[in-house]
Design a protein around this motif. Structure first.
Motif, mmCIF file in Angstrom:
data_model
loop_
_atom_site.group_PDB
_atom_site.id
_atom_site.type_symbol
_atom_site.label_atom_id
_atom_site.label_comp_id
_atom_site.label_asym_id
_atom_site.label_seq_id
_atom_site.Cartn_x
_atom_site.Cartn_y
_atom_site.Cartn_z
ATOM 1 N N GLU C 70 -7.467 -3.823 5.448
ATOM 2 C CA GLU C 70 -6.934 -4.739 6.456
ATOM 3 C C GLU C 70 -6.064 -5.824 5.846
ATOM 4 O OE1 GLU C 70 -10.055 -5.021 10.154
ATOM 5 O OE2 GLU C 70 -10.603 -6.022 8.275
ATOM 6 N N THR C 71 -6.518 -6.322 4.690
ATOM 7 C CA THR C 71 -5.807 -7.460 4.086
ATOM 8 C C THR C 71 -4.717 -7.033 3.117
ATOM 9 O OG1 THR C 71 -7.442 -7.568 2.320
ATOM 10 C CG2 THR C 71 -7.838 -8.961 4.253
ATOM 11 N N VAL C 101 0.300 -4.448 -6.393
ATOM 12 C CA VAL C 101 -0.352 -3.512 -5.470
ATOM 13 C C VAL C 101 -1.720 -4.054 -5.086
ATOM 14 C CG1 VAL C 101 -1.357 -1.204 -5.265
ATOM 15 C CG2 VAL C 101 0.873 -1.516 -6.373
ATOM 16 N N ASP C 102 -1.936 -4.218 -3.790
ATOM 17 C CA ASP C 102 -3.229 -4.727 -3.331
ATOM 18 C C ASP C 102 -4.259 -3.617 -3.254
ATOM 19 O OD1 ASP C 102 -1.153 -6.526 -1.181
ATOM 20 O OD2 ASP C 102 -2.332 -7.434 -2.796
ATOM 21 N N LEU C 103 -3.775 -2.436 -2.839
ATOM 22 C CA LEU C 103 -4.714 -1.329 -2.661
ATOM 23 C C LEU C 103 -4.077 -0.032 -3.129
ATOM 24 C CD1 LEU C 103 -7.360 -0.095 -1.497
ATOM 25 C CD2 LEU C 103 -6.200 0.048 0.725
ATOM 26 N N ALA C 104 -4.764 0.681 -3.971
ATOM 27 C CA ALA C 104 -4.297 1.999 -4.404
ATOM 28 C C ALA C 104 -5.283 3.034 -3.902
ATOM 29 C CB ALA C 104 -4.191 2.063 -5.928
ATOM 30 N N ILE C 105 -4.743 4.170 -3.439
ATOM 31 C CA ILE C 105 -5.606 5.258 -2.997
ATOM 32 C C ILE C 105 -5.236 6.484 -3.825
ATOM 33 C CG2 ILE C 105 -6.331 6.685 -1.043
ATOM 34 C CD1 ILE C 105 -5.373 4.412 0.809
ATOM 35 N N ALA C 106 -6.210 7.017 -4.518
ATOM 36 C CA ALA C 106 -5.941 8.158 -5.401
ATOM 37 C C ALA C 106 -7.061 9.178 -5.242
ATOM 38 C CB ALA C 106 -5.844 7.694 -6.843
ATOM 39 N N SER C 107 -6.817 10.370 -5.777
ATOM 40 C CA SER C 107 -7.860 11.381 -5.619
ATOM 41 C C SER C 107 -8.686 11.540 -6.884
ATOM 42 C CB SER C 107 -7.256 12.715 -5.185
ATOM 43 O OG SER C 107 -6.744 13.386 -6.297
ATOM 44 N N LEU C 125 -0.826 11.441 -11.494
ATOM 45 C CA LEU C 125 -0.128 10.223 -11.075
ATOM 46 C C LEU C 125 1.130 10.026 -11.913
ATOM 47 C CD1 LEU C 125 -3.323 8.014 -11.120
ATOM 48 C CD2 LEU C 125 -2.168 8.824 -9.066
ATOM 49 N N LYS C 126 2.205 9.675 -11.252
ATOM 50 C CA LYS C 126 3.426 9.408 -12.007
ATOM 51 C C LYS C 126 3.178 8.237 -12.963
ATOM 52 C CE LYS C 126 8.360 8.507 -11.715
ATOM 53 N NZ LYS C 126 9.472 7.997 -10.894
ATOM 54 N N HIS C 127 2.456 7.250 -12.481
ATOM 55 C CA HIS C 127 2.121 6.109 -13.336
ATOM 56 C C HIS C 127 0.617 5.886 -13.292
ATOM 57 C CE1 HIS C 127 6.331 5.036 -13.747
ATOM 58 N NE2 HIS C 127 6.454 5.092 -12.436
ATOM 59 N N ARG C 128 -0.073 6.281 -14.367
ATOM 60 C CA ARG C 128 -1.537 6.132 -14.377
ATOM 61 C C ARG C 128 -1.959 4.653 -14.350
ATOM 62 N NH1 ARG C 128 -1.483 8.020 -20.698
ATOM 63 N NH2 ARG C 128 -2.033 5.991 -21.587
ATOM 64 N N GLY C 129 -1.054 3.804 -14.749
ATOM 65 C CA GLY C 129 -1.346 2.366 -14.744
ATOM 66 C C GLY C 129 -1.719 1.839 -13.359
ATOM 67 N N LEU C 130 -1.320 2.590 -12.314
ATOM 68 C CA LEU C 130 -1.650 2.185 -10.941
ATOM 69 C C LEU C 130 -3.159 1.988 -10.797
ATOM 70 C CD1 LEU C 130 -0.964 1.851 -7.870
ATOM 71 C CD2 LEU C 130 -1.365 4.321 -7.676
ATOM 72 N N LEU C 131 -3.926 2.875 -11.442
ATOM 73 C CA LEU C 131 -5.390 2.846 -11.317
ATOM 74 C C LEU C 131 -5.964 1.512 -11.773
ATOM 75 C CD1 LEU C 131 -6.127 6.370 -12.864
ATOM 76 C CD2 LEU C 131 -6.331 5.759 -10.432
ATOM 77 N N PHE C 132 -5.248 0.845 -12.699
ATOM 78 C CA PHE C 132 -5.801 -0.367 -13.306
ATOM 79 C C PHE C 132 -5.096 -1.624 -12.833
ATOM 80 C CE2 PHE C 132 -7.956 2.684 -15.681
ATOM 81 C CZ PHE C 132 -7.032 3.636 -16.089
ATOM 82 N N LEU C 133 -3.862 -1.453 -12.331
ATOM 83 C CA LEU C 133 -3.126 -2.620 -11.844
ATOM 84 C C LEU C 133 -3.549 -3.034 -10.445
ATOM 85 C CD1 LEU C 133 0.541 -1.942 -13.028
ATOM 86 C CD2 LEU C 133 -0.880 -3.929 -13.614
ATOM 87 N N ALA C 134 -3.921 -2.033 -9.634
ATOM 88 C CA ALA C 134 -4.240 -2.325 -8.229
ATOM 89 C C ALA C 134 -5.409 -3.299 -8.131
ATOM 90 C CB ALA C 134 -4.569 -1.041 -7.489
ATOM 91 N N GLU C 135 -5.302 -4.245 -7.206
ATOM 92 C CA GLU C 135 -6.393 -5.194 -6.984
ATOM 93 C C GLU C 135 -7.636 -4.455 -6.507
ATOM 94 O OE1 GLU C 135 -5.656 -8.360 -8.435
ATOM 95 O OE2 GLU C 135 -6.825 -9.075 -6.734
ATOM 96 N N ASN C 136 -7.426 -3.486 -5.644
ATOM 97 C CA ASN C 136 -8.529 -2.712 -5.089
ATOM 98 C C ASN C 136 -8.210 -1.233 -5.184
ATOM 99 O OD1 ASN C 136 -10.171 -5.021 -3.849
ATOM 100 N ND2 ASN C 136 -8.146 -5.335 -2.949
ATOM 101 N N LEU C 137 -9.242 -0.437 -5.381
ATOM 102 C CA LEU C 137 -9.026 0.988 -5.594
ATOM 103 C C LEU C 137 -9.913 1.799 -4.667
ATOM 104 C CD1 LEU C 137 -7.702 3.236 -7.355
ATOM 105 C CD2 LEU C 137 -9.567 2.916 -8.984
ATOM 106 N N ILE C 138 -9.312 2.811 -4.052
ATOM 107 C CA ILE C 138 -10.087 3.769 -3.283
ATOM 108 C C ILE C 138 -9.876 5.143 -3.916
ATOM 109 C CG2 ILE C 138 -10.268 4.989 -1.070
ATOM 110 C CD1 ILE C 138 -9.650 2.372 0.334
ATOM 111 N N LEU C 139 -10.963 5.818 -4.187
ATOM 112 C CA LEU C 139 -10.879 7.169 -4.740
ATOM 113 C C LEU C 139 -11.452 8.146 -3.723
ATOM 114 C CD1 LEU C 139 -12.074 6.485 -8.419
ATOM 115 C CD2 LEU C 139 -9.734 6.895 -7.640
#
Lengths: 247, 460, 200
Positions: C70-71, C101-107, C125-139
């Motif tokens: 939501e946020t 990135v506030d929220l990342a969604i990955a598999s 992932l084109k950029h694996r750094g997304l997994l660690f940069l995102a404030e919040n992560l959904i897998l």
């Protein structure tokens, strides 16, 4: 069976009552132990200092004093650990020496492993803190150690646990070192005493009246601290508790 | 007074702080116990891990070569460094070849061992430690006091003061969450600006040429996923044969270190990201000397979990700095004398031989056994000191002559019994706050002989 | 002699008096009886959350109610069927662009019950750094597969063809300040795992 008792130096000189109590208990179990006259020391202080040559001399002497016995029993986990493990670098080609090593038992261990006695009938209506001295604990595996994920028997605490009226108190740290450590008690004095004070505090908060264990050296160290600080505690070796309980 | 004993006495003077430090580390030990008891095969895992490591150590040239080949195939530049100096110079060369001025580094005791930070900083390159504990001690300009919990010796108020000074947090603020968030913001900027990321290696897999790095914070991953250059430093003892072996080691590592079933991130990297350059530096720095010494060889199984530090009653009460070596505690005690036996000869004696360290070690390093070996080595090399040597000769002589021993014992007891208690307990050898035992009138032998003479049922 | 030669010379000169064979080992499964339950319990204990859903529709319906969703102003999703997001990872040239990135969604490929970890193949992932940069992560574990323990887990991974892969168990954290656990260190400050148990 021919059982020879090994009496550690500090029991010989400072705590003879522990040796006498051990004899009482063994006699009550049908064992007539003999005290070889010429025995002195297993050599542990030398070994722990790093003096292997000196240790070997005393290992030779120990062997000479005790080789004719079927079993050698000592009221000390650390001395027995010395004989069974510390002596492993000496006389590997002498099968009789190796036999002697294997036949050397700590007092409670002897009762449990050789006499196959699991409990001793007696009364001891006191709150007791059990101190699991390190060499007997992790060296001889007399008790299960808190570090390991194994089911192992208790050979020492179990002997006193079933005495009528006894309450073994629950310590916060069931098997932390008391800080004696042999010459450590002298060469790292402040730390040694600090560690002993921590142990005593634990026994006190658990409500112990008496601290017991299978190694008088640890008890001697803790006794020295509690006396100096006027704490309301006393120390007794397991043999002394059993001897009093059965009398 | 021995070196460690001196340091210990100083640390022990602040009793409250000692209890605080001791309790903090005991808590970690307890968490380790709980975690290990949740794994039914724990003791088997330890034995398996030990065997895998010993096997690997016995075939190091073969496995190293396999690792190097595979890693190179996957695009990694593999370097070797015989000494700490070689390691530092190799890294400098790589950084210079890319004109790097800003480095972010995640936890690596090896880089600490080699003194990398000071070396790189002197060359005008900024190198920021990104592990929170490491960053704290970096700002404090002091070394880590624990290999896993670098700032365990510092209270949150002290960290608050430090962050107020360097990160402009509110004065007097000491809430760990607030301080951690401030560090997150501060280090995020560094991660994004970093031109190279240096990491350690927890495990290097010979079969795949890949490395495994574990963290809770995610700093190693940011460090190797953002900058275009990744340099990983590893001791050659980090090699394990197969990827499948990781199941054993990863099951043991975090549980032993902090009591967690696994760290937040367990990262497996084989080769650089597209557009990135990846280097691995395989370091010796004294490890081959240790490997040569059969009695000390098992130390190379170590996976740097820190469990031995957490359980050690001496380490908990005297702190990392009392060891005066990059790695403290039982592990440091068996490593330090290889570097300088004379300087570190007090360490093997700063130990009661309680053997707890050996029981918690996930790879079954025989730490207590090695401590005893070092004591023998110290005597062999004539470093024992005259007092100890004389005391040992004297007492050995005494113990070889039972009659003399008993006579002296009798005299000693008479003398000590005659002394007034106050005077007796003022003798410094046994210590303040600890009384000497009350000497009995008769020795055990004397009492026993008497009882035998009296007859009855005694001795029959 | 360079370092490599010196090191190999030294290593080759070491004598081992006994053989140390590679151990044959087969570990009994961890005591996990119900992997789905264990996974959720352990993940919860490390500051993460696990939700079991039947399909994408159920996931999408749940997703809209999460605060992190939501946020979120900037969402980067690798699962467009679930959520398109407003940052297309494949159009990002430089990983540094993902800094807000506030929220990342990955598999995630599968979960591990004994430690609440999800195996994420970074190569996807084109950029694996997304997994660690995102404030919040959904897998999202589309396979619905939760194995008992690491032993089973490592068997599933093709390391020969994996350049980067991660076990991620919970949000980033640290206890470096006086042993006080703080959730949210340098990586994601929250982790939500969805496990799809039916047909997507």
């Amino acid at each position: 069976m021919k059982v020879g008792l090994f009496i550690p130096c500090y029991i010989e000189q400072c705590y003879p009552q522990v040796g006498l109590a051990m004899i009482d208990v063994l006699q009550s179990l049908g064992v007539e132990p003999v005290i070889p006259e010429k025995q002195t020391c297993c050599g542990q202080p030398m070994f722990n200092t790093g003096c292997v040559t000196e240790t070997e001399k005393l290992a030779i002497k120990f062997y000479g004093d005790f080789k004719d016995y079927d079993y050698i029993v000592a009221p000390s986990g650390s001395c027995v650990h010395m004989v069974r493990h510390g002596y492993n670098q000496f006389f590997r080609s002498n099968p009789d020496f190796i036999r002697m090593q294997a036949a050397t038992y700590e007092f409670c261990e002897f009762i449990h492993d050789v006499l196959n006695v699991r409990s001793i009938a007696g009364t001891f209506p006191h709150k007791v803190g059990f101190h699991k001295s390190c060499h007997g604990l992790r060296g001889l595996r007399l008790e299960p150690a808190s570090e390991r994920n194994l089911v192992e028997p208790s050979k020492a605490q179990s002997l006193v646990e079933q005495l009528i009226g006894i309450e073994i108190v629950t310590l916060e740290r069931s098997d932390e070192c008391c800080g004696f450590g042999g010459t450590f008690s002298v060469f790292e004095k402040e730390l040694s005493i600090f560690m002993g004070q921590d142990r005593l505090r634990d026994h006190q908060q658990a409500g112990a009246e008496i601290i017991t264990g299978y190694d008088t050296s640890c008890l001697m160290h803790m006794e020295g601290i509690l006396k100096s600080n006027n704490l309301d505690l006393k120390t007794m070796h397991v043999a002394e508790i059993l001897s009093e309980a059965i009398s | 007074m021995s070196s460690h004993a001196k340091e210990a006495a100083a640390f022990l003077a602040d009793e409250e702080r000692v209890h605080w430090h001791d309790q903090a580390l005991w808590f970690v030990r307890q968490k380790r116990d709980t975690a290990s008891k949740n794994v039914p095969a724990w003791e088997e895992l330890r034995e398996t891990a030990h065997q895998i490591k010993m096997h690997t150590l016995s075939r190091l040239p073969e496995y190293l070569e396999a690792f190097e080949t595979k890693a190179s195939e996957k695009g990694v530049h593999v370097h070797y460094a015989k000494t700490a100096q070689d390691h530092n110079e190799t890294i400098l060369k790589i950084l210079n070849s890319h004109n790097v001025k800003r480095v972010v580094k995640s936890k690596s005791m090896l880089t600490e061992e080699c003194g990398l930070n000071h070396f790189i900083e002197k060359k005008g390159i900024e190198i920021i430690d990104t592990d929170l504990g490491e960053r704290i001690v970096q700002l404090l300009e002091e070394p880590p006091s624990h290999i896993v919990l670098p700032a365990i010796h510092r209270k949150k108020e002290e960290v608050g003061e430090l962050f107020h000074k360097h990160l402009h947090t509110e004065k007097g603020a000491s809430d760990p969450t607030y301080l951690t968030q401030a560090a997150r913001k501060h280090l995020r900027e560094r991660f994004l600006a970093g031109e190279a990321g240096i990491t350690g290696v927890n495990f290097a897999v010979a079969e795949t040429g890949g490395i495994t790095i574990v963290t809770n914070e995610g700093n190693a991953d940011l460090g190797n996923s953002l900058p275009p250059l990744h340099i990983a430093s590893m001791g050659f003892d980090k090699i394990i044969p197969r990827a499948k072996d990781l199941a054993v080691f990863i099951s043991l590592l975090a549980r032993s270190a902090t009591g967690q079933p696994i760290t937040t991130y367990t990262s497996h990297l084989a080769g650089p990201r597209p557009g990135q350059e990846m280097h691995i530096i395989i370091v010796d720095n004294g490890r081959s000397e240790i490997l040569q010494k059969e009695k000390f060889r098992k130390t190379l199984c170590c996976i740097r979990c820190g469990a031995c530090l957490n359980t050690c009653p001496v380490y908990r009460r005297t702190g990392g700095y009392s060891y005066k070596f990059v790695i403290p505690g039982p592990l440091g005690t068996v490593l330090a004398p290889h570097k300088d036996l004379k300087k570190h000869k007090s360490l093997p004696y700063a130990c009661t031989l309680c053997e707890s360290c050996s029981d918690v070690c996930p790879v079954k390093v025989d730490l207590h056994q090695q401590i005893i070996e070092w004591r023998a080595e110290i005597d062999k090399q004539g470093q024992l000191g005259l007092i100890k040597k004389a005391a040992m000769w004297g007492t050995t002589y005494l113990f070889k002559h039972p009659k003399l021993y008993r006579t002296l014992g009798k005299l000693g007891r008479i003398f000590l019994r005659a002394m007034p208690a106050r005077l007796l307990n003022a003798i410094p050898i046994w210590g303040k706050n600890r009384d000497l035992p009350e000497m009995p009138a008769k020795s055990f032998s004397a009492l026993h002989k008497k009882k035998l003479k009296q007859g009855g049922n005694y001795g029959k | 002699m360079g370092s490599r030669e010196k090191i190999f010379a030294d290593l080759n000169s070491v004598k081992f008096d006994q053989r140390f064979d590679y151990p044959t080992y087969a570990h009994p499964n961890s005591s996990v009886i119900d992997p789905y339950n264990s996974f959720t319990t352990v993940l919860d204990s490390v500051g993460g959350e696990c939700h079991y859903v039947k399909n994408y529709d159920e996931l999408k319906a749940k997703l809209v109610n999460f605060e992190v969703y939501e946020t979120a102003k900037n969402i980067c999703s690798c699962l467009p069927e679930i959520e398109k997001g407003n940052i297309d990872l494949n159009l990002v040239e430089d990983v540094h662009e993902l800094h807000n990135v506030d929220l990342a969604i990955a598999s995630g490929d599968f979960g591990v019950a004994e430690n609440g970890a999800v195996w994420v193949n970074g190569d996807k992932l084109k950029h694996r750094g997304l997994l660690f940069l995102a404030e919040n992560l959904i897998l999202v574990i589309e396979s619905g597969n939760i194995v008992n323990d690491l032993n089973q887990a490592y068997d599933l991974i093709d390391f020969e063809n994996t350049r980067s892969g991660y076990f991620i168990s919970g949000p980033s954290k640290t206890a470096d300040i006086e042993q006080c656990l703080v959730i949210g260190a340098h990586g994601a400050r929250s982790l939500i795992v969805f496990v799809i148990q039916g047909d997507k």
